[in-house]
Motif scaffolding. Sequence first.
Motif, PDB file in Angstrom:
ATOM      1  N   ILE A 132      -3.016  -5.904 -10.954  1.00  0.00           N
ATOM      2  CA  ILE A 132      -1.623  -6.321 -11.144  1.00  0.00           C
ATOM      3  C   ILE A 132      -1.252  -7.192  -9.939  1.00  0.00           C
ATOM      4  O   ILE A 132      -1.321  -6.736  -8.797  1.00  0.00           O
ATOM      5  CB  ILE A 132      -0.684  -5.117 -11.252  1.00  0.00           C
ATOM      6  CG1 ILE A 132      -1.005  -4.304 -12.492  1.00  0.00           C
ATOM      7  CG2 ILE A 132       0.762  -5.576 -11.296  1.00  0.00           C
ATOM      8  CD1 ILE A 132      -0.147  -3.068 -12.645  1.00  0.00           C
ATOM      9  N   PHE A 133      -0.893  -8.424 -10.202  1.00  0.00           N
ATOM     10  CA  PHE A 133      -0.596  -9.391  -9.140  1.00  0.00           C
ATOM     11  C   PHE A 133       0.759 -10.013  -9.468  1.00  0.00           C
ATOM     12  O   PHE A 133       0.878 -10.777 -10.424  1.00  0.00           O
ATOM     13  CB  PHE A 133      -1.689 -10.453  -9.097  1.00  0.00           C
ATOM     14  CG  PHE A 133      -1.600 -11.378  -7.906  1.00  0.00           C
ATOM     15  CD1 PHE A 133      -2.339 -11.132  -6.756  1.00  0.00           C
ATOM     16  CD2 PHE A 133      -0.783 -12.503  -7.936  1.00  0.00           C
ATOM     17  CE1 PHE A 133      -2.271 -11.994  -5.672  1.00  0.00           C
ATOM     18  CE2 PHE A 133      -0.694 -13.355  -6.851  1.00  0.00           C
ATOM     19  CZ  PHE A 133      -1.447 -13.096  -5.712  1.00  0.00           C
ATOM     20  N   VAL A 134       1.781  -9.661  -8.694  1.00  0.00           N
ATOM     21  CA  VAL A 134       3.123 -10.130  -9.000  1.00  0.00           C
ATOM     22  C   VAL A 134       3.931 -10.201  -7.713  1.00  0.00           C
ATOM     23  O   VAL A 134       3.703  -9.431  -6.774  1.00  0.00           O
ATOM     24  CB  VAL A 134       3.803  -9.197 -10.030  1.00  0.00           C
ATOM     25  CG1 VAL A 134       4.027  -7.806  -9.455  1.00  0.00           C
ATOM     26  CG2 VAL A 134       5.113  -9.787 -10.525  1.00  0.00           C
ATOM     27  N   TYR A 135       4.902 -11.133  -7.705  1.00  0.00           N
ATOM     28  CA  TYR A 135       5.767 -11.279  -6.533  1.00  0.00           C
ATOM     29  C   TYR A 135       7.121 -10.637  -6.812  1.00  0.00           C
ATOM     30  O   TYR A 135       7.704 -10.821  -7.891  1.00  0.00           O
ATOM     31  CB  TYR A 135       5.955 -12.750  -6.173  1.00  0.00           C
ATOM     32  CG  TYR A 135       4.743 -13.356  -5.509  1.00  0.00           C
ATOM     33  CD1 TYR A 135       4.582 -13.277  -4.126  1.00  0.00           C
ATOM     34  CD2 TYR A 135       3.763 -13.983  -6.268  1.00  0.00           C
ATOM     35  CE1 TYR A 135       3.452 -13.826  -3.523  1.00  0.00           C
ATOM     36  CE2 TYR A 135       2.639 -14.526  -5.681  1.00  0.00           C
ATOM     37  CZ  TYR A 135       2.494 -14.442  -4.297  1.00  0.00           C
ATOM     38  OH  TYR A 135       1.391 -14.964  -3.700  1.00  0.00           O
ATOM     39  N   VAL A 136       7.606  -9.890  -5.823  1.00  0.00           N
ATOM     40  CA  VAL A 136       8.885  -9.203  -5.927  1.00  0.00           C
ATOM     41  C   VAL A 136       9.968 -10.083  -5.320  1.00  0.00           C
ATOM     42  O   VAL A 136       9.803 -10.621  -4.210  1.00  0.00           O
ATOM     43  CB  VAL A 136       8.843  -7.837  -5.220  1.00  0.00           C
ATOM     44  CG1 VAL A 136      10.190  -7.129  -5.330  1.00  0.00           C
ATOM     45  CG2 VAL A 136       7.726  -6.975  -5.799  1.00  0.00           C
ATOM     46  N   ASP A 137      11.065 -10.218  -6.052  1.00  0.00           N
ATOM     47  CA  ASP A 137      12.152 -11.105  -5.621  1.00  0.00           C
ATOM     48  C   ASP A 137      13.041 -10.407  -4.566  1.00  0.00           C
ATOM     49  O   ASP A 137      14.167  -9.999  -4.843  1.00  0.00           O
ATOM     50  CB  ASP A 137      12.988 -11.522  -6.827  1.00  0.00           C
ATOM     51  CG  ASP A 137      14.024 -12.586  -6.467  1.00  0.00           C
ATOM     52  OD1 ASP A 137      13.892 -13.179  -5.375  1.00  0.00           O
ATOM     53  OD2 ASP A 137      14.949 -12.815  -7.269  1.00  0.00           O
ATOM     54  N   THR A 138      12.515 -10.275  -3.374  1.00  0.00           N
ATOM     55  CA  THR A 138      13.256  -9.707  -2.240  1.00  0.00           C
ATOM     56  C   THR A 138      12.594 -10.166  -0.950  1.00  0.00           C
ATOM     57  O   THR A 138      11.415 -10.543  -0.960  1.00  0.00           O
ATOM     58  CB  THR A 138      13.291  -8.172  -2.290  1.00  0.00           C
ATOM     59  OG1 THR A 138      14.081  -7.685  -1.192  1.00  0.00           O
ATOM     60  CG2 THR A 138      11.887  -7.592  -2.162  1.00  0.00           C
ATOM     61  N   VAL A 139      13.356 -10.124   0.141  1.00  0.00           N
ATOM     62  CA  VAL A 139      12.808 -10.500   1.444  1.00  0.00           C
ATOM     63  C   VAL A 139      12.873  -9.328   2.424  1.00  0.00           C
ATOM     64  O   VAL A 139      12.436  -9.460   3.562  1.00  0.00           O
ATOM     65  CB  VAL A 139      13.563 -11.721   2.037  1.00  0.00           C
ATOM     66  CG1 VAL A 139      13.347 -12.939   1.179  1.00  0.00           C
ATOM     67  CG2 VAL A 139      15.044 -11.419   2.210  1.00  0.00           C
ATOM     68  N   THR A 140      13.425  -8.203   2.000  1.00  0.00           N
ATOM     69  CA  THR A 140      13.531  -7.040   2.883  1.00  0.00           C
ATOM     70  C   THR A 140      12.527  -5.984   2.461  1.00  0.00           C
ATOM     71  O   THR A 140      12.383  -5.684   1.265  1.00  0.00           O
ATOM     72  CB  THR A 140      14.951  -6.460   2.867  1.00  0.00           C
ATOM     73  OG1 THR A 140      15.266  -6.019   1.544  1.00  0.00           O
ATOM     74  CG2 THR A 140      15.958  -7.518   3.306  1.00  0.00           C
ATOM     75  N   PHE A 141      11.862  -5.406   3.426  1.00  0.00           N
ATOM     76  CA  PHE A 141      10.810  -4.443   3.130  1.00  0.00           C
ATOM     77  C   PHE A 141      11.355  -3.154   2.518  1.00  0.00           C
ATOM     78  O   PHE A 141      10.742  -2.605   1.596  1.00  0.00           O
ATOM     79  CB  PHE A 141      10.011  -4.148   4.399  1.00  0.00           C
ATOM     80  CG  PHE A 141       8.691  -3.486   4.139  1.00  0.00           C
ATOM     81  CD1 PHE A 141       7.656  -4.168   3.526  1.00  0.00           C
ATOM     82  CD2 PHE A 141       8.490  -2.160   4.477  1.00  0.00           C
ATOM     83  CE1 PHE A 141       6.438  -3.552   3.269  1.00  0.00           C
ATOM     84  CE2 PHE A 141       7.277  -1.529   4.225  1.00  0.00           C
ATOM     85  CZ  PHE A 141       6.250  -2.230   3.625  1.00  0.00           C
TER      86      PHE A 141
END
Length: 522
Positions: free
Chosen positions: A465-474
């Motif tokens: 599963i390879f996907v980017y999460v729309d956030t910049v905070t951990f």
Amino acid sequence: MAANEQYLKEPGLFPSAVVKEQVAPGIILFERAMDCLDTSEVPPRLEKDAAIEGTILLKEILDRVDIPPYAEIPDADDLEIDKDLSRWTIPNTEINLVKINEGPRAGEFLFSSETGARLEEFYEKVKALPYKPNSTEDFYRFYISNPGQILSSKWIQRLPRRLKAIYWDQALWQWISLGVVLLIAAWNPYKVLTWTQQRAGALEPPRRTWETVIPPIVTIISLITVDYVLDELINITGQILFLSLVVLESFLWTVVALTIFFIGNSVAETIIAFPRINSQSLDASMIRTISRLLSVTIGTTTLILGVERVGISLIPILAGLGIGGLALALAARPTLENIIAGLILLVDRPVRVGERCRFGEREGTIQEIGLRSTRIRAVDGDLISMPNSKFSELELTNRSRRNCILLRQILGLRYETTPQQLRAVLTKLREMILAHPQLLEMKGSEKEARARFIKYGDYSLDIEIFVYVDTVTFPEFLNIQEDILLQINDIVQAAGTDFAFPSQTTYLAQDHGLKQNSTEQS
């Protein structure tokens, strides 16, 4: 002196118009006499006082020693005959008149600067001799024991005889006045300094830094006032005056240079506070450093030019310091390297205060960027202080400037999973990715989301599963990741299969944020 006698006979404390009219020709003659001395070697601040005292001392000497008939003194005709005549000495003395060869008074004959420097010595040798007829007696004593032009000498006449006694060329009342004036001049700046120190803890920059300028300014005003009072009102004379002026003027210009530095520092803090620049940032450090360098340069130049007015030259001292400059530069090489690295950090701006970054093998939040070092609060709580030269050489990953966070999971399903179950899991995973509001689907780009069966592992069927999460905070990323992992578990269970054992599931969350060039970062 005749005008003074007339003044003492008149009523009132201040001289009348008649006395002032009588004094005027004497002042003109006295100034003409002052012009007969070569004071070119005297420091500018002492020149006027040296000319006044030199003229009076020269008069006291000439009122006692024999002068040759005017016919025997060389004149213009003798100069026409003897072109090389450039010096004449009064017989039986060491008083010389010399021809000035350069400067605005070139061609004139003046009492030499060497003679002027020794007039007090000559006076001591002849003061026991009787005055010649028609001489003004004790004029030098009258001059040194009376105040300047503003204070009336009638006030001095009313003082007890004991206070008018002469000690080391000054009247006792002058010594007392000198002590009182110096005491007041020292007390005022001290009280102001104490007041500002008491207030400093309750103030914030830039007001606190501006208040540090108040004590030196008060000191400057006090020193200028003391300088004027001693010279013009109390009328301290002789070596005591010259020594006092040298000390006061040297201290004055030192305080002026210090004031310039304080003003530069205050201006820097005002600039930092006005646009709300982080006081611990590299920008603030650079503003402070540039301001301090400029103020130190201006202050040092002012100090050098100021003390030269009283005959003190700092150029030889600075030249002597320059001999050790090379050794100092070599010793300061690490510091210079850190400063240069700090400048590079300022221009490139890979990180800023408050941003989280990975440097080398560690990670933390930037606390302060100075010209010498950078301070980072590590994830384990440690405060790391790293020289800029080393920090700038590390590979820096700025976590705070990423535009999304990669979520990559390797799921290992049991080998007992049927092809229909595997296809169902993949379909549901892709639907979940498309439906989730905080997962990015960017087809045709390097950030394209996917859920793929990638290989037959040693113990499992591996799905990536390879996907980017729309956030910049951990912290937000962890919340979203938790939600996705729970949905994955539901999808696998609903398909009638399970995860393999031993599990080869791995987790990797790393920063694949869009790289920004230095212009975009700025």
